[in-house]
Design a protein around this motif. Structure first.
Motif, PDB file in Angstrom:
ATOM      1  N   PRO A   1     -11.121 -18.088  87.022  1.00 26.76           N
ATOM      2  CA  PRO A   1     -11.654 -17.184  88.038  1.00 26.76           C
ATOM      3  C   PRO A   1     -13.177 -17.235  88.111  1.00 26.76           C
ATOM      4  N   ARG A   2     -13.677 -16.966  89.282  1.00 28.62           N
ATOM      5  CA  ARG A   2     -15.117 -16.934  89.513  1.00 28.62           C
ATOM      6  C   ARG A   2     -15.504 -15.580  90.090  1.00 28.62           C
ATOM      7  N   ILE A   3     -16.720 -15.200  89.843  1.00 31.79           N
ATOM      8  CA  ILE A   3     -17.254 -13.943  90.365  1.00 31.79           C
ATOM      9  C   ILE A   3     -18.190 -14.295  91.512  1.00 31.79           C
ATOM     10  N   CYS A   4     -17.924 -13.715  92.670  1.00 35.18           N
ATOM     11  CA  CYS A   4     -18.737 -13.975  93.849  1.00 35.18           C
ATOM     12  C   CYS A   4     -20.050 -13.199  93.734  1.00 35.18           C
ATOM     13  N   ALA A   5     -21.147 -13.886  93.926  1.00 33.41           N
ATOM     14  CA  ALA A   5     -22.471 -13.272  93.813  1.00 33.41           C
ATOM     15  C   ALA A   5     -23.365 -13.810  94.923  1.00 33.41           C
ATOM     16  N   SER A   6     -24.492 -13.155  95.115  1.00 36.35           N
ATOM     17  CA  SER A   6     -25.460 -13.654  96.089  1.00 36.35           C
ATOM     18  C   SER A   6     -26.866 -13.528  95.518  1.00 36.35           C
TER      19      SER A   6
ATOM     20  N   ARG B   1     -24.713 -17.619  98.727  1.00 34.45           N
ATOM     21  CA  ARG B   1     -23.512 -17.203  98.005  1.00 34.45           C
ATOM     22  C   ARG B   1     -23.299 -18.124  96.812  1.00 34.45           C
ATOM     23  N   LEU B   2     -22.984 -17.527  95.670  1.00 34.00           N
ATOM     24  CA  LEU B   2     -22.739 -18.272  94.442  1.00 34.00           C
ATOM     25  C   LEU B   2     -21.386 -17.879  93.872  1.00 34.00           C
ATOM     26  N   LEU B   3     -20.749 -18.792  93.163  1.00 41.65           N
ATOM     27  CA  LEU B   3     -19.533 -18.493  92.417  1.00 41.65           C
ATOM     28  C   LEU B   3     -19.863 -18.678  90.942  1.00 41.65           C
ATOM     29  N   LEU B   4     -19.888 -17.573  90.212  1.00 36.56           N
ATOM     30  CA  LEU B   4     -20.284 -17.589  88.805  1.00 36.56           C
ATOM     31  C   LEU B   4     -19.080 -17.583  87.887  1.00 36.56           C
ATOM     32  N   ARG B   5     -19.152 -18.353  86.828  1.00 39.13           N
ATOM     33  CA  ARG B   5     -18.159 -18.249  85.771  1.00 39.13           C
ATOM     34  C   ARG B   5     -18.508 -17.017  84.945  1.00 39.13           C
ATOM     35  N   PRO B   6     -17.528 -16.237  84.538  1.00 40.97           N
ATOM     36  CA  PRO B   6     -17.825 -15.042  83.739  1.00 40.97           C
ATOM     37  C   PRO B   6     -18.664 -15.345  82.495  1.00 40.97           C
TER      38      PRO B   6
ATOM     39  N   ASP C   1     -31.555 -16.848  83.137  1.00 44.07           N
ATOM     40  CA  ASP C   1     -32.903 -16.822  83.695  1.00 44.07           C
ATOM     41  C   ASP C   1     -32.953 -16.403  85.162  1.00 44.07           C
ATOM     42  N   GLN C   2     -31.903 -15.766  85.649  1.00 41.48           N
ATOM     43  CA  GLN C   2     -31.903 -15.280  87.029  1.00 41.48           C
ATOM     44  C   GLN C   2     -31.024 -14.052  87.169  1.00 41.48           C
ATOM     45  N   VAL C   3     -31.185 -13.368  88.294  1.00 40.36           N
ATOM     46  CA  VAL C   3     -30.430 -12.149  88.583  1.00 40.36           C
ATOM     47  C   VAL C   3     -29.762 -12.315  89.940  1.00 40.36           C
ATOM     48  N   CYS C   4     -28.460 -11.987  90.009  1.00 35.77           N
ATOM     49  CA  CYS C   4     -27.687 -12.105  91.249  1.00 35.77           C
ATOM     50  C   CYS C   4     -27.006 -10.782  91.541  1.00 35.77           C
ATOM     51  N   ARG C   5     -26.808 -10.501  92.804  1.00 34.22           N
ATOM     52  CA  ARG C   5     -26.075  -9.299  93.220  1.00 34.22           C
ATOM     53  C   ARG C   5     -24.584  -9.618  93.267  1.00 34.22           C
ATOM     54  N   VAL C   6     -23.756  -8.739  92.704  1.00 32.35           N
ATOM     55  CA  VAL C   6     -22.299  -8.912  92.742  1.00 32.35           C
ATOM     56  C   VAL C   6     -21.686  -7.722  93.471  1.00 32.35           C
TER      57      VAL C   6
END
Length: 150
Positions: free
Chosen positions: A38-43, A48-53, A72-77
């Motif tokens: 599963p991936r976590i959708c972030a921006s 749009r990014l798909l992050l691995r937990p 080293d970065q911050v994304c909105r989920v």
């Protein structure tokens, strides 16, 4: 958990997973083996990014938004903290305060603090405070006796 890897010269790749009890960790390993990681959708910056937990150190709720902190970065989920803790609990996501979920696999050091709180130093050097409401549950989780939350 014991892990055994064996390289073969020919034949089909195979994964055998033996477990005493189906839990979140076993389910997560099975999902990866099935190719359904599963991936976590972030921006971030309109992208749009798909992050691995496993990439996420912690998720914090700030000013009505939830933000995932990576190395080293911050994304909105878009998922709520409760959803993240429930869905990814088997992958190390742990509710550590009213406004934060952290990935216990990214903790490098723990220190007890006054008031039954715990200071967690993450692998990237950031420090996170585990509130006293969740400190006992964290201790039990790290000792292998996870209680079901809420």
């Amino acid at each position: 958990m014991r892990l055994e890897l064996e390289q073969i010269d020919h034949g089909e790749d195979e994964v055998i997973l033996r477990y005493r009890e189906m839990n979140g960790q076993v389910e997560a390993i099975a999902a990866i083996a099935r190719g359904m990681d599963p991936r976590i959708c972030a921006s971030m910056d309109g992208v749009r990014l798909l992050l691995r937990p496993e990439e996420i150190f912690y998720v914090e709720s700030v000013d009505g938004g939830n933000f995932a902190y990576l190395a080293d970065q911050v994304c909105r989920v878009s998922e709520s903290l409760g959803e993240l803790a429930a869905y990814y609990g088997g992958r190390g996501f742990f509710r550590c305060s009213k406004s934060m979920v952290l990935n216990i696999h990214k903790i490098s050091r723990l220190k007890s603090e006054p008031g039954n709180r715990i200071r967690a130093t993450m692998e990237n050097g950031e420090q996170v405070m585990i509130s006293r409401k969740y400190a006992g549950l964290l201790r039990r989780t790290l000792q292998g006796g996870r209680d079901d939350e809420e």
